[in-house]
Enzyme design. Sequence first.
Site, short mmCIF file in Angstrom:
data_model
loop_
_atom_site.label_atom_id
_atom_site.label_comp_id
_atom_site.label_asym_id
_atom_site.label_seq_id
_atom_site.Cartn_x
_atom_site.Cartn_y
_atom_site.Cartn_z
N ARG A 1 -16.74 -0.21 -3.86
CA ARG A 1 -18.08 -0.01 -3.32
C ARG A 1 -19.19 -0.67 -4.12
NH1 ARG A 1 -17.00 6.26 -1.88
NH2 ARG A 1 -15.39 5.89 -3.44
N TYR B 1 -0.97 7.38 3.57
CA TYR B 1 -0.39 6.55 4.62
C TYR B 1 1.14 6.66 4.54
CZ TYR B 1 -5.24 5.16 4.92
OH TYR B 1 -6.61 5.19 5.06
N HIS C 1 0.85 -1.20 0.00
CA HIS C 1 0.00 0.00 0.00
C HIS C 1 0.88 1.25 0.00
CE1 HIS C 1 -3.31 2.58 0.36
NE2 HIS C 1 -3.98 2.02 1.35
N TYR D 1 -28.51 -23.23 -10.38
CA TYR D 1 -29.88 -23.39 -10.85
C TYR D 1 -30.66 -22.09 -10.77
CZ TYR D 1 -31.28 -23.72 -5.91
OH TYR D 1 -31.49 -23.48 -4.58
#
Length: 395
Positions: free
Chosen positions: A358, A213, A208, A386
């Site tokens: 989202r 951050y 990340h 099904y």
Amino acid sequence: MTIVNEGAENVGYFTPAQKIPAGAAIGVPQTKLFTPLKIRGVEFHNRMFVSPMCTYSADQEGHLTDFHLVHLGAMGMRGPGLVMVEATAVSPEGRISPNDSGLWMESQMKPLRRIVEFAHSQNQKIGIQLAHAGRKASTTAPYRGYTVATEAQGGWENDVYGPNEDRWDENHAQPHKLTEKQYDELVDKFVVAAKRAVEIGFDVIEIHGAHGYLISSTVSPATNDRNDKYGGTFEKRILFPMEVVHSVRKAIPDSMPLFYRVTATDWLPKGQGWEIEDTVALAARLRDGGVDLIDVSSGGNHKDQRIEVKDCYQVPFAEKIKDQVNGILLGAVGMIRDGLTANEILESGKADVTFVAREFLRNPSLVLDSANQLGENVAWPVQYDYAVKGHRKLR
């Protein structure tokens, strides 16, 4: 004739084998969205991936719970090419909130292993995003009112760190400035977490590097005014993420894909922050460092950002990187709402995969709806088939 309801292999309970993954095209794919993609040793059966989404639902020691097993497992059963586990902290102070996922200690592996085992029992792929929240750590869950999480609330407001001592805003704790030694130690913590992710059985690791951050705030001149080896020039500001990338790549199998989520721009006036030109330059270095795919997001690094939010608003960033940097795959993310749009992004060469967040929360059967929009015939879980087209003899 003996009919046997064959079970999935390598799982400690019975669940029917899904010989064709849900969401995989049956026969020859007609669209790019449902054309499989192989990255290193992993084949993804379609190119609509579930983005990592923080849910602030772990226990206060960073362990995921049965909520996550159901939340992630249910999305995986409905056929995306990949499900990415939310931002998972490599150290306790690296969590966004007291209820964030963690992978800094061995006990956190057990609940993650359950989730991976279930995903694989459904013949699905699953990845994990490794993160450190930096100066945006120790906050309360946004759905409880976004503010500093105090020690009484399980937070660590006096143990928050960033590239300098500037707060993100008044709703965030005052950070301490990381030392060079602390940066070096965090590289090691990313490696330890990555090794645990491999041991657990994840198919993909994502680093990340976005949304303000620690990595994102370290690379941006808007939030990094250091004058040591981790600050100043572009090359010094990207040193920390490049050390993480090189070290993680060495620590994981060659067959394992490595992704990197990037903030393409800080959305600040020209010359005041991280910009798309910086991301293009970083992308080439990430490629050379062993990253296989860049997951292109934006913003989140500065309170003065002015984001122009609209459908597919971040796709042009992925397209620009793809046009200028060869040899690395690009993922588009942000306000991608349906299969027609996702497929157009891929068919026009703007990106190689789409990440959707989202919309999967609103519509867990987005993959099936996308297939129907595009005229693709896709597999569905044998237990649910099904309800789609009758009892088809697919397997």
